[in-house]
Design a protein around this motif. Sequence first.
Motif, PDB file in Angstrom:
ATOM      1  N   ILE A  13       1.103   5.735  -1.197  1.00 43.97           N
ATOM      2  CA  ILE A  13       0.350   6.955  -1.465  1.00 43.97           C
ATOM      3  C   ILE A  13       1.270   7.954  -2.149  1.00 43.97           C
ATOM      4  O   ILE A  13       2.455   8.065  -1.801  1.00 43.97           O
ATOM      5  CB  ILE A  13      -0.230   7.549  -0.160  1.00 43.97           C
ATOM      6  CG1 ILE A  13      -1.159   8.715  -0.472  1.00 43.97           C
ATOM      7  CG2 ILE A  13       0.867   7.981   0.791  1.00 43.97           C
ATOM      8  CD1 ILE A  13      -1.942   9.192   0.741  1.00 43.97           C
TER       9      ILE A  13
ATOM     10  N   ALA B  70      -7.987  14.958   0.356  1.00 45.64           N
ATOM     11  CA  ALA B  70      -8.387  13.548   0.327  1.00 45.64           C
ATOM     12  C   ALA B  70      -7.223  12.645   0.716  1.00 45.64           C
ATOM     13  O   ALA B  70      -7.417  11.635   1.422  1.00 45.64           O
ATOM     14  CB  ALA B  70      -8.905  13.188  -1.061  1.00 45.64           C
ATOM     15  N   LYS B  71      -6.021  13.005   0.260  1.00 48.36           N
ATOM     16  CA  LYS B  71      -4.844  12.228   0.654  1.00 48.36           C
ATOM     17  C   LYS B  71      -4.626  12.307   2.160  1.00 48.36           C
ATOM     18  O   LYS B  71      -4.274  11.308   2.817  1.00 48.36           O
ATOM     19  CB  LYS B  71      -3.612  12.738  -0.081  1.00 48.36           C
ATOM     20  CG  LYS B  71      -3.600  12.459  -1.578  1.00 48.36           C
ATOM     21  CD  LYS B  71      -2.367  13.055  -2.222  1.00 48.36           C
ATOM     22  CE  LYS B  71      -2.366  12.807  -3.732  1.00 48.36           C
ATOM     23  NZ  LYS B  71      -1.178  13.440  -4.390  1.00 48.36           N
TER      24      LYS B  71
ATOM     25  N   GLN C  96      -6.931  12.780   4.447  1.00 48.59           N
ATOM     26  CA  GLN C  96      -7.942  11.957   5.108  1.00 48.59           C
ATOM     27  C   GLN C  96      -7.594  10.472   5.015  1.00 48.59           C
ATOM     28  O   GLN C  96      -7.794   9.712   5.971  1.00 48.59           O
ATOM     29  CB  GLN C  96      -9.308  12.214   4.474  1.00 48.59           C
ATOM     30  CG  GLN C  96      -9.859  13.608   4.757  1.00 48.59           C
ATOM     31  CD  GLN C  96     -11.168  13.869   4.058  1.00 48.59           C
ATOM     32  OE1 GLN C  96     -11.602  13.084   3.211  1.00 48.59           O
ATOM     33  NE2 GLN C  96     -11.803  14.980   4.397  1.00 48.59           N
ATOM     34  N   ARG C  97      -7.079  10.077   3.853  1.00 49.39           N
ATOM     35  CA  ARG C  97      -6.678   8.676   3.701  1.00 49.39           C
ATOM     36  C   ARG C  97      -5.554   8.336   4.675  1.00 49.39           C
ATOM     37  O   ARG C  97      -5.552   7.262   5.291  1.00 49.39           O
ATOM     38  CB  ARG C  97      -6.217   8.430   2.263  1.00 49.39           C
ATOM     39  CG  ARG C  97      -5.780   7.004   2.007  1.00 49.39           C
ATOM     40  CD  ARG C  97      -5.211   6.835   0.621  1.00 49.39           C
ATOM     41  NE  ARG C  97      -4.609   5.525   0.445  1.00 49.39           N
ATOM     42  CZ  ARG C  97      -3.809   5.201  -0.550  1.00 49.39           C
ATOM     43  NH1 ARG C  97      -3.512   6.098  -1.483  1.00 49.39           N
ATOM     44  NH2 ARG C  97      -3.287   3.993  -0.636  1.00 49.39           N
ATOM     45  N   LEU C  98      -4.611   9.263   4.831  1.00 46.13           N
ATOM     46  CA  LEU C  98      -3.514   9.029   5.779  1.00 46.13           C
ATOM     47  C   LEU C  98      -4.037   8.898   7.198  1.00 46.13           C
ATOM     48  O   LEU C  98      -3.532   8.077   7.982  1.00 46.13           O
ATOM     49  CB  LEU C  98      -2.495  10.168   5.691  1.00 46.13           C
ATOM     50  CG  LEU C  98      -1.386  10.041   4.652  1.00 46.13           C
ATOM     51  CD1 LEU C  98      -0.491  11.266   4.680  1.00 46.13           C
ATOM     52  CD2 LEU C  98      -0.555   8.792   4.885  1.00 46.13           C
ATOM     53  N   ASP C  99      -5.045   9.705   7.551  1.00 49.85           N
ATOM     54  CA  ASP C  99      -5.627   9.611   8.890  1.00 49.85           C
ATOM     55  C   ASP C  99      -6.229   8.224   9.125  1.00 49.85           C
ATOM     56  O   ASP C  99      -6.070   7.634  10.203  1.00 49.85           O
ATOM     57  CB  ASP C  99      -6.707  10.680   9.074  1.00 49.85           C
ATOM     58  CG  ASP C  99      -6.112  12.077   9.210  1.00 49.85           C
ATOM     59  OD1 ASP C  99      -4.922  12.181   9.546  1.00 49.85           O
ATOM     60  OD2 ASP C  99      -6.852  13.050   8.973  1.00 49.85           O
ATOM     61  N   LEU C 100      -6.923   7.711   8.107  1.00 47.04           N
ATOM     62  CA  LEU C 100      -7.509   6.380   8.232  1.00 47.04           C
ATOM     63  C   LEU C 100      -6.426   5.310   8.380  1.00 47.04           C
ATOM     64  O   LEU C 100      -6.536   4.397   9.211  1.00 47.04           O
ATOM     65  CB  LEU C 100      -8.374   6.077   7.004  1.00 47.04           C
ATOM     66  CG  LEU C 100      -9.646   6.929   6.840  1.00 47.04           C
ATOM     67  CD1 LEU C 100     -10.312   6.636   5.504  1.00 47.04           C
ATOM     68  CD2 LEU C 100     -10.618   6.669   7.986  1.00 47.04           C
ATOM     69  N   VAL C 101      -5.377   5.436   7.551  1.00 44.77           N
ATOM     70  CA  VAL C 101      -4.277   4.471   7.618  1.00 44.77           C
ATOM     71  C   VAL C 101      -3.582   4.558   8.972  1.00 44.77           C
ATOM     72  O   VAL C 101      -3.231   3.538   9.582  1.00 44.77           O
ATOM     73  CB  VAL C 101      -3.273   4.728   6.474  1.00 44.77           C
ATOM     74  CG1 VAL C 101      -2.011   3.889   6.674  1.00 44.77           C
ATOM     75  CG2 VAL C 101      -3.905   4.398   5.130  1.00 44.77           C
TER      76      VAL C 101
ATOM     77  N   ARG D 265      -5.632   2.852  11.572  1.00 46.10           N
ATOM     78  CA  ARG D 265      -5.553   1.394  11.420  1.00 46.10           C
ATOM     79  C   ARG D 265      -4.216   0.865  11.924  1.00 46.10           C
ATOM     80  O   ARG D 265      -4.153  -0.171  12.601  1.00 46.10           O
ATOM     81  CB  ARG D 265      -5.748   1.010   9.950  1.00 46.10           C
ATOM     82  CG  ARG D 265      -5.605  -0.480   9.694  1.00 46.10           C
ATOM     83  CD  ARG D 265      -5.879  -0.828   8.251  1.00 46.10           C
ATOM     84  NE  ARG D 265      -5.017  -0.129   7.336  1.00 46.10           N
ATOM     85  CZ  ARG D 265      -3.746  -0.451   7.086  1.00 46.10           C
ATOM     86  NH1 ARG D 265      -3.184  -1.474   7.733  1.00 46.10           N
ATOM     87  NH2 ARG D 265      -3.033   0.233   6.229  1.00 46.10           N
TER      88      ARG D 265
ATOM     89  N   GLN E 286       0.851  -1.187   0.000  1.00 45.48           N
ATOM     90  CA  GLN E 286       0.000   0.000   0.000  1.00 45.48           C
ATOM     91  C   GLN E 286       0.889   1.241   0.000  1.00 45.48           C
ATOM     92  O   GLN E 286       1.750   1.399   0.864  1.00 45.48           O
ATOM     93  CB  GLN E 286      -0.912  -0.001   1.226  1.00 45.48           C
ATOM     94  CG  GLN E 286      -1.924   1.123   1.226  1.00 45.48           C
ATOM     95  CD  GLN E 286      -2.837   1.055   2.441  1.00 45.48           C
ATOM     96  OE1 GLN E 286      -2.605   0.274   3.351  1.00 45.48           O
ATOM     97  NE2 GLN E 286      -3.872   1.877   2.455  1.00 45.48           N
TER      98      GLN E 286
ATOM     99  N   THR F 210      -7.763  17.318  -3.753  1.00 46.11           N
ATOM    100  CA  THR F 210      -6.995  16.073  -3.890  1.00 46.11           C
ATOM    101  C   THR F 210      -6.045  15.886  -2.719  1.00 46.11           C
ATOM    102  O   THR F 210      -5.938  14.791  -2.147  1.00 46.11           O
ATOM    103  CB  THR F 210      -6.208  16.096  -5.209  1.00 46.11           C
ATOM    104  OG1 THR F 210      -7.102  16.266  -6.314  1.00 46.11           O
ATOM    105  CG2 THR F 210      -5.436  14.802  -5.395  1.00 46.11           C
TER     106      THR F 210
END
Length: 511
Positions: free
Chosen positions: A346, A447-448, A450-455, A458, A344, A444
């Motif tokens: 980014i 959104a990146k 936010q994706r990092l926050d989710l990762v 996790r 994975q 954009t």
Amino acid sequence: MRVTNNMIMNTTKSNINRNKIEVDRMNTQMSTQKKIDVPSDDPVIAVRSLRLRSTLNQIDQYLNTNVKDAESWIEMTQSSLTTLNSVLDKIHTQCNDGSNTYLTQSNRNTILTQLKQLRDQIYQEGNNDYAGRTIFTGYKTNTTLTFQTDSKASYTITEPSSYENIEEKDYYTHTFESFSDVPANEPAADVDKVTIQRIRLSYNAIKNPTDITFTYKMQNGTTATEVLDTTGAGASANGFTFKQMTNSNLNAADYAVGDDEVILNTDTGELLLGKNAADFIRSNKASVSVTYDKTGFNEGELRPEHYFNCTDKTDTANPVKYINYNDKGERMYQDINYYIGNNQSITVNTLAADTFNASIGRDVDELSDAVQFAMNAYDTVEKIKAMQSSERYSSDADQEMLSKWYDAAQRQLDYANQNMQDLYNAKLTTVDNYTKDVNLALTTVGAKGQRLDLVKNRLESNMTTVEKLKSDNEDRDLSDIVIDYTASYTAYQAALQAASKVQEQTLLDYL
């Protein structure tokens, strides 16, 4: 079977030693609170421990290094784009102010001052870096987006454009500056306006055009390319002829562009299109490519290697070639990826070409030129008015000459005011389009983030889970160890007491 005393003593010693080893093992566990001290204590626990520790190291690398670096890069990008958005908003405000019909000289001067300051700030945001790496320059993180000082660098640049970039531009002939004395001659002709369709390049002061090509789709769907003869020796396949001219030549010719002519103004970096040439490019939705040389760049100008296919010829013995478009004319993206998990990744970077449009600076320069033209025209009219009122120029001959020059100057001022109003009105939409590009980039980047926050969440959860598994596999509760230690120590003491009974026996006990 005969059991001897030596056999009893050896067995007793072995039992005592075994109990002593168990006491020592429990003592070590009490000190370390670990189930094993060496892999041989329990190979299964040891293997499982190695796997869990390796997993923890990977998670720690992703969470505390890669994700943090990616977050910092994205935060820097977001900060720069937010500032650029603010600069564009201020430029939009100046365009709105400049489009007003009634402006004083003070208003114009304020607009000009603001535009110059904003012009300097536009691309400075593109030079921002993270940990010494410029964040908007793709793989070339060791170079800035713009030239930091005036440079004598020399490049051959191939700049792509298209029919979408064709626009109308008003040019003014027979303009003049203010004068300190009554001119000896009458105005050669009234100031006049000429409207020409053009494609503006990213640089001015260019030279040596070698290739000007139109690539378009024919009726059967195939793609064709037409190359203009830049030597001016003959017409192209569709009857277009090429000329290379400068400002002075174009002014002398009253900006006369034939219907089938394509003229490159090397002073301003503009491709002036005759009616038929412009219609051909538009109707065929053609892409346009221009190859030219440019030597000498001002501080703050964009470095061509971040935008175009070009060759840096500053060191003639060691030219450096840069490729930003492939053979199909498609932009080659230079993605910088961070691995944030197993299989994975980014992309953390944003290319300057997608946000810091090379045309923004050129548009602001034109806005500045328009307001400067209006200011100069106003000063000329006021100067002639003052001369008309001066006793020094009270003669009939001077007054007649000044009257003619005043009429020409007033016409120039009317054109300048109208040009400023029209241009500033038109640039409102242009600036809005730039702002849309920046807002898209901000979306954009957001959104990146936010994706990092989710990762990140996790990975933190995974780390907690694996740490618990590791603890369950390796660690022992202290109370359990104390119980086992007490039992082992009691058994050891009992073994010692039993051994003492064996050792008390002598030969007399058998008599």
